[in-house]
Design a protein around this motif. Structure first.
Motif, PDB file in Angstrom:
ATOM      1  N   SER A  50       0.234  -6.878  -2.004  1.00  9.43           N
ATOM      2  CA  SER A  50       1.270  -7.799  -0.796  1.00  9.43           C
ATOM      3  C   SER A  50       0.363  -7.444   0.462  1.00  9.43           C
ATOM      4  O   SER A  50      -0.436  -6.968   0.862  1.00  9.43           O
ATOM      5  CB  SER A  50       2.333  -6.961  -0.679  1.00  9.43           C
ATOM      6  OG  SER A  50       2.392  -5.624  -0.123  1.00  9.43           O
ATOM      7  N   PRO A  51       0.682  -8.625   1.308  1.00 13.14           N
ATOM      8  CA  PRO A  51       0.118  -8.890   2.645  1.00 13.14           C
ATOM      9  C   PRO A  51       0.916  -8.146   3.813  1.00 13.14           C
ATOM     10  O   PRO A  51       2.080  -7.596   3.622  1.00 13.14           O
ATOM     11  CB  PRO A  51       0.161 -10.280   2.917  1.00 13.14           C
ATOM     12  CG  PRO A  51       1.635 -10.652   2.175  1.00 13.14           C
ATOM     13  CD  PRO A  51       1.707  -9.842   1.301  1.00 13.14           C
ATOM     14  N   LEU A  52       0.374  -8.162   4.839  1.00 18.62           N
ATOM     15  CA  LEU A  52       1.048  -7.496   6.045  1.00 18.62           C
ATOM     16  C   LEU A  52       2.024  -8.534   6.346  1.00 18.62           C
ATOM     17  O   LEU A  52       1.787  -9.955   6.344  1.00 18.62           O
ATOM     18  CB  LEU A  52      -0.108  -7.211   7.347  1.00 18.62           C
ATOM     19  CG  LEU A  52       0.466  -7.108   8.484  1.00 18.62           C
ATOM     20  CD1 LEU A  52       1.175  -5.815   8.784  1.00 18.62           C
ATOM     21  CD2 LEU A  52      -0.452  -7.388   9.790  1.00 18.62           C
TER      22      LEU A  52
ATOM     23  N   VAL B 100      -7.040 -14.740  -0.433  1.00 17.70           N
ATOM     24  CA  VAL B 100      -7.198 -13.225  -0.381  1.00 17.70           C
ATOM     25  C   VAL B 100      -6.347 -12.346  -1.570  1.00 17.70           C
ATOM     26  O   VAL B 100      -7.152 -11.543  -1.898  1.00 17.70           O
ATOM     27  CB  VAL B 100      -7.146 -12.951   1.123  1.00 17.70           C
ATOM     28  CG1 VAL B 100      -7.399 -11.254   1.194  1.00 17.70           C
ATOM     29  CG2 VAL B 100      -8.385 -13.427   2.034  1.00 17.70           C
ATOM     30  N   LEU B 101      -5.337 -12.549  -1.468  1.00 21.31           N
ATOM     31  CA  LEU B 101      -4.497 -11.824  -2.438  1.00 21.31           C
ATOM     32  C   LEU B 101      -4.912 -12.082  -3.766  1.00 21.31           C
ATOM     33  O   LEU B 101      -5.073 -11.068  -4.657  1.00 21.31           O
ATOM     34  CB  LEU B 101      -3.075 -11.930  -2.009  1.00 21.31           C
ATOM     35  CG  LEU B 101      -2.426 -11.501  -0.884  1.00 21.31           C
ATOM     36  CD1 LEU B 101      -1.026 -12.079  -0.756  1.00 21.31           C
ATOM     37  CD2 LEU B 101      -2.469 -10.203  -0.530  1.00 21.31           C
ATOM     38  N   ALA B 102      -5.258 -13.197  -4.318  1.00 24.39           N
ATOM     39  CA  ALA B 102      -5.543 -13.516  -5.608  1.00 24.39           C
ATOM     40  C   ALA B 102      -6.840 -12.966  -5.797  1.00 24.39           C
ATOM     41  O   ALA B 102      -7.229 -12.444  -7.053  1.00 24.39           O
ATOM     42  CB  ALA B 102      -5.540 -15.086  -5.984  1.00 24.39           C
ATOM     43  N   ALA B 103      -7.832 -12.879  -4.945  1.00 25.01           N
ATOM     44  CA  ALA B 103      -9.033 -12.426  -5.141  1.00 25.01           C
ATOM     45  C   ALA B 103      -8.887 -10.741  -5.223  1.00 25.01           C
ATOM     46  O   ALA B 103      -9.670 -10.292  -6.013  1.00 25.01           O
ATOM     47  CB  ALA B 103     -10.211 -12.600  -3.942  1.00 25.01           C
ATOM     48  N   GLU B 104      -8.154 -10.201  -4.515  1.00 26.85           N
ATOM     49  CA  GLU B 104      -7.984  -8.478  -4.826  1.00 26.85           C
ATOM     50  C   GLU B 104      -7.619  -8.508  -6.167  1.00 26.85           C
ATOM     51  O   GLU B 104      -8.094  -7.641  -6.971  1.00 26.85           O
ATOM     52  CB  GLU B 104      -7.124  -8.354  -3.959  1.00 26.85           C
ATOM     53  CG  GLU B 104      -7.416  -8.241  -2.517  1.00 26.85           C
ATOM     54  CD  GLU B 104      -8.286  -6.961  -2.272  1.00 26.85           C
ATOM     55  OE1 GLU B 104      -8.013  -5.844  -2.800  1.00 26.85           O
ATOM     56  OE2 GLU B 104      -8.881  -6.990  -1.044  1.00 26.85           O
TER      57      GLU B 104
END
Length: 571
Positions: A122-124, A107-111
């Protein structure tokens, strides 16, 4: 090194030093994650079996281990990991972080892939354990200059699951576009050996370069907060304070541009953490917030420092010599074994602390900088070990070998008060000599009466010669000496000259034969070295004279001082 990034690939860069029990769990959790990624583990001098475990590990993802025997700073070693990473995206993850949502990497890479204006995401971050407590729902700043994590210690709510812009993010879990990371120069290694705030600095450089940062709350990781640096043998609180001042000074304009958060978003909720059983960690909100220790964690270590006021840097003075008043500096403590000298100076500065022992002062009183004006090697070494910036007066450099060794090994910084060291006229004179050469020199230095001519004036005279000629002074021979005047012959790089020191009206004359330039230096109202020391405490660039760089000069001064003392002792 620095291979061409592979499109779509993520490189997880994990820095480890001991704490094998955490590293084992972190790598196991990554085995459950989806997406295309490799893992680069940088072993920062572990000696607890980590190296052996990593060498034998059969991980489902491509794994590269970079083993280092010594413990160097996190910034340098993360840069080393990034230099061998092949991914289009770099995912910096601490070894005390666990994957909570299996698709967090994907998900982070897709953003990042979907928005070229983004430099990092960065994630939660949640605390481990059964309770859904927020550790960091993105990094933020307020309009009054406070910097901190959003939502720490609060129950997880819908507002923490948002996607939004942020002003910084922690390296506990930070994904950066590889090309952006290289363009801004990676992590600033000047924050080492104890890397605190280097993540904020990197994020600010990305933002200053025109890129945005996004917090992605739809995916989470679990963070065993407070374990990464608690074991490296440093007192991190004063180091954090110093680094925080650097951040606020260096990036005030970046934080002023937003995104801004309300102060309530950064409200600090103290938590109690029990990691005795890593399989069943327990974290809860502290029932009595007032009982929380001073060093709760990262941004709450000193709440006053996380706000715009007070702007002053705090300095303690070892030795009762007068220290000039400089705007933005508070003298908070003074030490001197002579109470009759100590109390008037403490009163003049409005200092809250007046102690007879320098080591006690440095160990007890919170400060960012220490001025050591008299011989007190123990106090200087104590300050350096605490990570403080020390400004040594010329008379304080008595136990040279111990001071130089301490300055090389300790996390603190040690500079010397040579008031004329970077004087512009000396710089111009040096340029003229470099073009025209030198056949000889004359130095005449006088100032109002003090205690020891050679100790107080000798370093300035020899330093001026070295800076102008561009070579070290290797020999000084005393020609005549009284308690109010010393004349000597000095040799620097094959060029011989004369030096005269005396008590009298302020005067500093330097002339060089051959190139025919001269300089008559006028001392500024405040020592140039002291002004640079204050500028450095505030986080700005300053042309300091480090002790290590002038150790040879002080060797000559100490020999010269002994020679003059012997001459004066003769009947």
């Amino acid at each position: 090194m620095n291979p061409t990034p592979v499109p779509g690939l993520v490189s997880v860069v994990m820095l480890v030093r001991n704490r094998l029990e955490y590293t084992r769990r972190a790598l196991a959790s990554l085995a459950r994650a989806s997406g295309e990624f490799e893992i680069v583990v940088v072993d920062n001098g572990s000696d607890d079996g980590t190296a052996e475990h990593l060498a034998a590990l059969d991980h489902p993802r491509p794994l590269t281990v970079l083993r280092h025997e010594d413990d160097r700073g996190g910034s340098e070693r993360r840069n080393v990991g990034a230099a061998v990473a092949r991914g289009e995206f770099l995912f910096f993850v601490d070894n005390d972080v666990l994957v909570d949502d299996p698709d967090v990497v994907e998900v982070l890479a897709a953003e990042l892939a979907a928005d070229p204006r983004l430099g990092a995401v960065s994630p939660l971050l949640l605390y481990p354990g059964d309770r859904e407590l927020v550790q960091c729902a993105g990094g933020a700043s307020t309009a009054d200059g406070r910097i901190g994590p959003v939502g720490r210690g609060k129950p997880l709510g819908a507002e923490h699951r948002e996607h939004r812009d942020q002003s910084w993010a922690p390296t506990a879990a930070l994904m950066v576009r590889h090309s952006s990371f290289r363009r801004v120069g990676g992590f600033d290694e000047s924050f080492d050996p104890v890397s605190l705030c280097e993540d904020v600095d990197l994020c600010c450089r990305l933002r200053a370069d025109g890129e945005r940062l996004r917090y992605v709350g739809s995916v989470a990781m679990r963070h065993f907060e407070g374990t990464t640096f608690n074991h490296v043998g440093h007192d991190k609180l004063p180091i954090w304070k110093r680094h925080m001042r650097v951040i606020r000074s260096r990036w005030a304009e970046v934080f002023a541009t937003g995104p801004e958060h309300a102060a309530a978003d950064l409200a600090w909720v103290p938590v109690e953490k029990d990691y005795a059983d890593l399989d069943r960690p327990r974290v809860s909100v502290r029932a009595d917030p007032d009982s929380a220790p001073a060093d709760l964690s990262f941004f709450a270590s000193d709440r006053a420092l996380a706000t715009a006021e007070p702007a002053d840097v705090r300095v303690v003075v070892v030795g009762a010599d007068p220290v000039p008043a400089v705007r933005g500096v508070r003298i908070v403590g003074v030490a001197d074994p002579d109470v009759r000298a100590l109390l008037p100076v403490a009163r003049a500065h409005g200092a809250s602390w007046a102690l007879r022992d320098g080591v006690s002062l440095v160990s007890t009183v919170p400060a960012e900088g220490v001025v050591v004006s008299g011989p007190d090697t123990a106090a200087a070494l104590t300050a350096l070990r605490r990570g403080l910036h020390v400004l040594l007066g010329k008379r304080a450099v008595d136990d040279l070998a111990r001071l130089v060794e301490g300055a090389r090994q300790a996390p603190g910084r040690c500079s010397v008060d040579l008031p004329w060291a970077h004087h512009p006229e000396l710089v111009e004179l040096g340029k003229a000599v470099a073009e025209g050469g030198a056949e000889g020199f004359t130095v005449q230095l006088e100032r109002p009466e003090g205690r020891d001519l050679v100790a107080e004036l000798g370093p300035d005279a020899l330093d001026a010669v070295e800076r102008v000629l561009g070579v070290p002074v290797t020999d000084v021979r005393t020609v005549a000496a009284t308690r109010s005047q010393v004349r000597a012959v000095a040799v620097a790089g094959g060029v011989t000259g004369t030096i005269e020191l005396g008590w009298g009206e302020p005067r500093f004359h330097l002339s060089v034969t051959g190139a025919a330039p001269t300089a008559d230096l006028v001392a500024p109202p405040v020592s140039g070295a002291y002004a640079d020391f204050v500028a450095a405490l505030r986080g700005g660039p300053a042309p300091l004279t480090e002790l290590d760089a002038v150790a040879g000069l002080f060797d000559v001064v100490l020999e010269w001082r002994s020679e003059v003392a012997a001459l004066l002792a003769r009947p």
